[in-house]
Design an enzyme around this catalytic site. Structure first.
Site, PDB file in Angstrom:
ATOM      1  N   SER A 137     -19.371  33.628 -50.432  1.00 17.92           N
ATOM      2  CA  SER A 137     -18.822  34.959 -50.708  1.00 17.92           C
ATOM      3  C   SER A 137     -19.030  35.880 -49.518  1.00 17.92           C
ATOM      4  O   SER A 137     -20.022  35.754 -48.786  1.00 17.92           O
ATOM      5  CB  SER A 137     -19.533  35.551 -51.931  1.00 17.92           C
ATOM      6  N   TYR A 161     -26.715  38.796 -56.555  1.00 24.36           N
ATOM      7  CA  TYR A 161     -25.561  37.889 -56.465  1.00 24.36           C
ATOM      8  C   TYR A 161     -25.346  37.445 -55.022  1.00 24.36           C
ATOM      9  O   TYR A 161     -25.255  36.248 -54.725  1.00 24.36           O
ATOM     10  CB  TYR A 161     -24.292  38.566 -56.993  1.00 24.36           C
TER      11      TYR A 161
END
EC number: 5.1.3.2
Length: 354
Positions: A137, A161
């Site tokens: 990501s 995250y």
């Protein structure tokens, strides 16, 4: 562009293949001639997505798709799967994605994103399957040192995250350094949006959406009353944050380009690539584009910034273009068009209104 050459029937395991990006990638894999097995615990996805994939590709290609209900955190599930099927490579999507949720429940994110990936590495090593594409990501860049983000930038994720993705990357790099025969590609996504052009598969989050486009879409179909925009005082042209939105079908093709790279390159090591368009779009620009595509007015409510949100993040795409032969081909207009086709066909997602 991605080669249209058919695969020679390689068998690919897709973890999290019932999810948003996974399901779109499975469609493209099947169309390119790969055999595909999906493992998914259906925590944040539904089996209906797999049924829709089968309908999209037709009965002949559908016979090359197998679904297994399992959880990567249970290493026994993986052991059983690998003992029954010889996989040539793995594409690893499975995991949780939500910045806000990760702040509230970090242990769940480290369990689902990090522990599960370590289990996958152990079982792949045991069965001598050492070609892996990992879903990473752009959050690993945090508040980036430079714009556009380049792959060798400093990495300083700003929330659990992002850190879970960064730790997965570090584990991958360490394992490849220890065992040189591993070939690993880390794909750093920017902001996936859109849907398959058929409108048959798309993003269907459970609960309140974490990301902009599914939130906009739910306002457009009257599931939510208004769009909360977090931050309207950023130093940007309209005060809202800028992100690099990428069509999910471009992302799917990026995975196939990465897979081909693994099969054709001996000394790839563990290499990261950005998958984005290289163009930044503000939140308000995205809202306007969706309004144009849908013909719907999106009511908005301006809210304070969320802690940890960066002002602007968009990708340098040169490395993926040069080394993977991949470049995003869809613009914001097509992203919104396809997102609206999915939303208008399926206003309450795969399973309808309960």
């Amino acid at each position: 562009m991605v080669s249209s050459r058919m695969a020679s029937g390689e068998t690919i395991l897709v973890t999290g293949g019932a999810g948003f990006i996974g399901s779109h990638t499975v469609v493209q894999l099947l169309k390119q001639g790969f055999h595909v097995s999906i493992i998914d615990n259906l925590y944040n996805s539904v089996i209906d997505a797999v049924h829709r994939v089968r309908l999209l590709v037709g009965p002949l290609l559908s016979s090359n798709l197998h679904f297994h209900h399992g959880d990567l955190r249970n290493i026994h599930d993986l052991d059983i799967l690998f003992s029954k099927t010889k996989f040539d490579a793995v594409i690893h999507f499975a995991g949780l994605k939500g910045v806000g949720e990760s702040v509230l429940n970090p242990s769940n994110y480290y369990d689902n994103n990090l522990v599960a990936t370590i289990n996958l590495f152990q079982v792949m090593s045991k069965f001598n399957c050492k070609k892996l594409v990992i879903s990473s990501s752009a959050t690993v860049y945090g508040q980036p040192d430079q714009i556009p983000c380049v792959e060798d930038s400093n990495l300083h994720a700003m929330n659990p995250y992002g850190r879970s993705k960064l730790f997965v990357e570090e584990v991958a790099r360490d394992i490849q350094r220890a065992e040189a025969e591993w070939r690993i590609i880390l794909l750093r996504y920017f902001n996936p949006v859109g849907a398959h052009e058929s409108g048959q598969i798309g993003e269907d989050p459970r609960g309140l959406p974490n990301n902009l486009m599914p939130y906009i879409q739910q306002v457009a179909v009257a599931r939510l009353p208004e769009l909360n925009i977090y931050g309207h005082d950023y130093p940007t042209k309209d005060g809202t944050a800028i992100r690099d939105y990428i069509h999910v079908m471009d992302l799917a093709d990026g995975h196939i380009a990465a897979l081909r790279k693994l099969f054709t390159t001996d000394n790839i090591g563990c290499t990261a690539y950005n998958l984005g368009t290289g163009r930044g779009t503000s939140v308000l620009e995205m809202v306007a584009a969706f309004e144009k595509a849908s013909g719907k007015k999106i009511p908005i409510k301006m809210c304070p910034r969320r802690p940890g949100d960066a002002t602007a993040v968009y990708a340098s795409t040169e490395k993926a273009e040069k080394e993977l032969g991949w470049k995003a081909k869809y613009g914001v207009e097509e992203m919104c068009r396809d997102q609206w086709k999915w939303a208008s066909n399926n206003p309450w997602g795969y399973q309808g209104k309960h």
